[in-house]
Motif scaffolding. Structure first.
Motif, short mmCIF file in Angstrom:
data_model
loop_
_atom_site.label_atom_id
_atom_site.label_comp_id
_atom_site.label_asym_id
_atom_site.label_seq_id
_atom_site.Cartn_x
_atom_site.Cartn_y
_atom_site.Cartn_z
N ASP A 124 47.15 92.88 30.89
CA ASP A 124 45.70 93.10 30.90
C ASP A 124 44.98 91.93 30.23
O ASP A 124 44.95 91.83 29.01
N GLU A 125 44.43 91.06 31.03
CA GLU A 125 43.69 89.90 30.53
C GLU A 125 44.42 89.19 29.41
O GLU A 125 43.95 89.14 28.28
N SER A 153 41.05 97.40 33.89
CA SER A 153 41.86 97.90 32.77
C SER A 153 42.25 99.35 32.99
O SER A 153 43.38 99.75 32.73
MG LIG Z 1 39.34 95.32 31.00
#
Ligand SMILES: [Mg+2]
Ligand SMILES: Nc1ncnc2c1ncn2[C@@H]1O[C@H](COP(=O)(O)OP(=O)(O)OP(=O)(O)O)[C@@H](O)[C@H]1O
Lengths: 296, 267
Positions: free
Chosen positions: A189-190, A61
């Motif tokens: 991000d994810e 991240s």
């Molecule tokens: Mg992360």
């Protein structure tokens, strides 16, 4: 590491294509003293989906958020089409951010606003303050928003409030918001970590299709190795703030995963899945778990 | 292992004031303080008693309330209402920049600290004290009252809204920022939607509070019905005072009902 270097030639680009993003010596040390990124070098071309994997806390991240400077890098360079984002002033940074779309794990929609407003938020970089207050967007942008909503499967949802949507629907709005920017780079991000396995695959497929259709390179953080294998053209693995693997998904074997996720961790989860020896079947365990989710 | 399981383990929620001894000491100290404070006050019981007598006399002279001077009464009431509404609107406008500056998650530390200091100083002084000051500055009448209420409304609203801003979900703010939006646009698109409903509720509550305050600050000369009331008391026109008090009660009740009604609809 040699392969990573081979993929990042000094000039020209990646695999014959032009280069879109070059990250050089990127380091982030948080005020707590935590060195989350430690001299990361990374290049992507003007297309393709790159998955970033790595265990929790590896710096995925931080890496993605340094690229559009939501997190301020400590040192290093981030070149978007040759322009260093690190040195930019506020206006320059805003101009650069317009060209970078971002999709979040928690969707990060403004819940009290309608779906349409959330999508059009992606155009704010091109709108003045008064027009923002009056919600006046260019007709072309409104058109594009309707088209994108149809494309992500939310036809007719434009006047719904964002908090009346399910998780999967919210992420579709998040995708539309990022894409209406007509970005030159997608940071993701994810995107699926808050979704069930079936929806996760649908969302990943959508991200992949849209990135391909619009010839937009995407960097996608993923927890799920199986998803990364299936939907990415290239996999980059982080460990303790460094890139420890950078290659095609096919090159990601059990030994490498072992190295990325650390021996004990990996064999522990494998032991929970079945009684097979630690390393090799562990990969299968994850894949199977996922397929079961899709079937169900 | 298994032996430990046969003995039931005890658990008590830890007390706010530490152990039982601390609690007992605290109770004793508190009781001693109560006794001391009552004994130390120079309470003259005969005077208290005579006060009750006078109250009965005053109540008798208040009845029946005299609505004969309804013109003066109406003018005072109208002035109070105008004062309250104008002050609420002015306060609402003034509070916006102050609230933004007083939100830690929006502005750099020096601006934040300055705005917070302003709010703390502004809230230190009660409306009546501010009104005394403003009457000295701007003279008797509704202008001083209006400014007083506008000032304290702005400070109050800014404090409440700043707290809400500090509690917004950071994710959407970040997402809007990531699209390349300017600060003002981030406020309009990510902050305002998250705080607007509560802010409106607080604003309506403040109109209601300003109605009540407007009747009080008149007593120190800041215009409105309070000034009329103070004048009637000094002239011993208790029947007129009674009429005024009834009207104030009606006005405040109306304001409260209105504020409840609006806030219920906002939800
Ligand atoms: Mg992360
Ligand atoms: N704001 C912050 N302040 C201090 N340390 C931080 C901050 N954000 C992240 N870190 C630390 O930096 C390291 C990398 O965090 P990061 O969020 O980038 O990891 P990640 O790979 O995304 O993990 P996950 O898979 O759990 O999302 C972690 O050790 C984390 O504790």
């Amino acid at each position: 590491m040699a392969r990573a270097n081979a993929k990042a030639p000094p000039e020209g680009g990646v695999g014959g294509e032009r280069e879109r993003l070059r990250v050089a010596g990127l380091t982030k040390v948080y005020p707590t003293g935590k060195r989350a990124l430690d001299g990361v070098d990374f290049v992507i071309a003007t297309s393709g989906v790159t998955a970033v994997i790595g265990s929790s806390g590896a710096g995925k991240s931080t890496f993605i958020r340094c690229i559009n400077r939501l997190v301020e890098p400590t040192s290093g360079r981030i070149l978007l089409d040759g322009v260093d984002l690190v040195g930019l002033d506020r206006a320059g940074l805003r101009a650069a951010r317009r060209r970078i779309g971002m999709i979040f794990q928690e969707f990060n929609l403004v819940e009290r606003l309608t779906v349409m407003e959330n999508v059009l938020a992606g155009r704010l970089g091109h709108v003045g303050l008064i027009d923002t207050l009056r919600r006046r967007f260019a007709p072309a942008d409104v058109d594009a928003a309707f088209e994108l909503l149809a494309r992500v499967g939310l036809d007719g949802f434009h006047d719904r409030r964002a908090d009346a949507l399910s998780g999967g629907q919210r992420q579709r709005v998040g995708i539309a918001r990022a894409l209406i920017q007509r970005p030159d780079l997608l940071l993701v991000d994810e995107p699926t970590a808050s979704l069930d396995p079936r929806t996760a695959r649908q969302i990943m497929r959508l991200v992949r299709e849209l990135a391909t259709e619009r010839a937009t390179p995407a960097i996608v953080n993923l927890h799920d190795v199986a998803l990364a294998r299936e939907f990415a053209d290239r996999i980059v693995a982080f460990s303790a703030g460094r890139i420890v693997f950078d290659d095609a998904p096919a090159a990601l074997d059990a030994a490498t995963l072992d190295r990325i996720y650390g021996g004990e961790d990996w064999s522990a989860s494998a032991a929970a899945d079945d009684d097979a020896p630690p390393a090799a079947p562990a990969v299968r365990g994850r894949v199977l778990g996922d397929d079961a989710g899709v079937a169900g | 292992m298994s032996g430990a399981l046969t003995v039931p383990r005890r658990w008590r929620r830890s007390s706010l004031f530490g152990g039982p001894w601390q609690r007992r000491t605290l109770l004793v100290v508190f009781a001693a303080y109560c006794v001391w404070s009552v004994r130390d006050l120079p309470i003259d019981y005969t005077r208290v008693w005579r006060g009750f007598g006078r109250a009965a006399d005053m109540l008798a002279r208040m009845w029946p309330p005299d609505f004969g001077r309804w013109q003066i009464l109406g003018k005072g009431m109208l002035e109070s209402v105008q004062m309250a509404i104008a002050a609420s609107v002015a306060g609402a406008l003034l509070c916006v920049p102050l609230a933004l500056c007083a939100a830690r998650n929006l502005v750099p530390a020096p601006i934040y600290l300055t705005a917070r200091a302003l709010i703390v100083v502004g809230r230190t002084f009660h409306e009546v004290i501010v009104a005394i000051l403003f009457v000295k500055l701007f003279g008797f009448g509704a202008v001083a009252g209006m400014l007083t209420l506008a000032f304290s409304s702005a400070v109050f609203l800014a404090k409440m809204i700043a707290e809400d801003i500090e509690n917004v979900r950071p994710g959407p703010v970040e997402a809007i920022r990531a699209t390349g939006a300017r600060f003002g646009q981030v406020v309009v698109f990510a902050i305002v939607p998250q705080v607007v409903v509560r802010a409106l509720g607080v604003f309506i509550y403040r109109i209601d509070a300003n109605l009540r305050h407007s009747t009080v600050i008149g007593i120190v000369g800041a215009g409105g019905i309070g000034q009329t009331l103070a004048a009637s008391f000094t002239r011993y026109d208790y029947d007129f005072s009674a009429a005024i008090l009834l009207c104030i009660a009606a006005l405040v009740a109306l304001g409260e009902w209105f504020s409840d009604w609006v806030r219920r609809r906002l939800r």
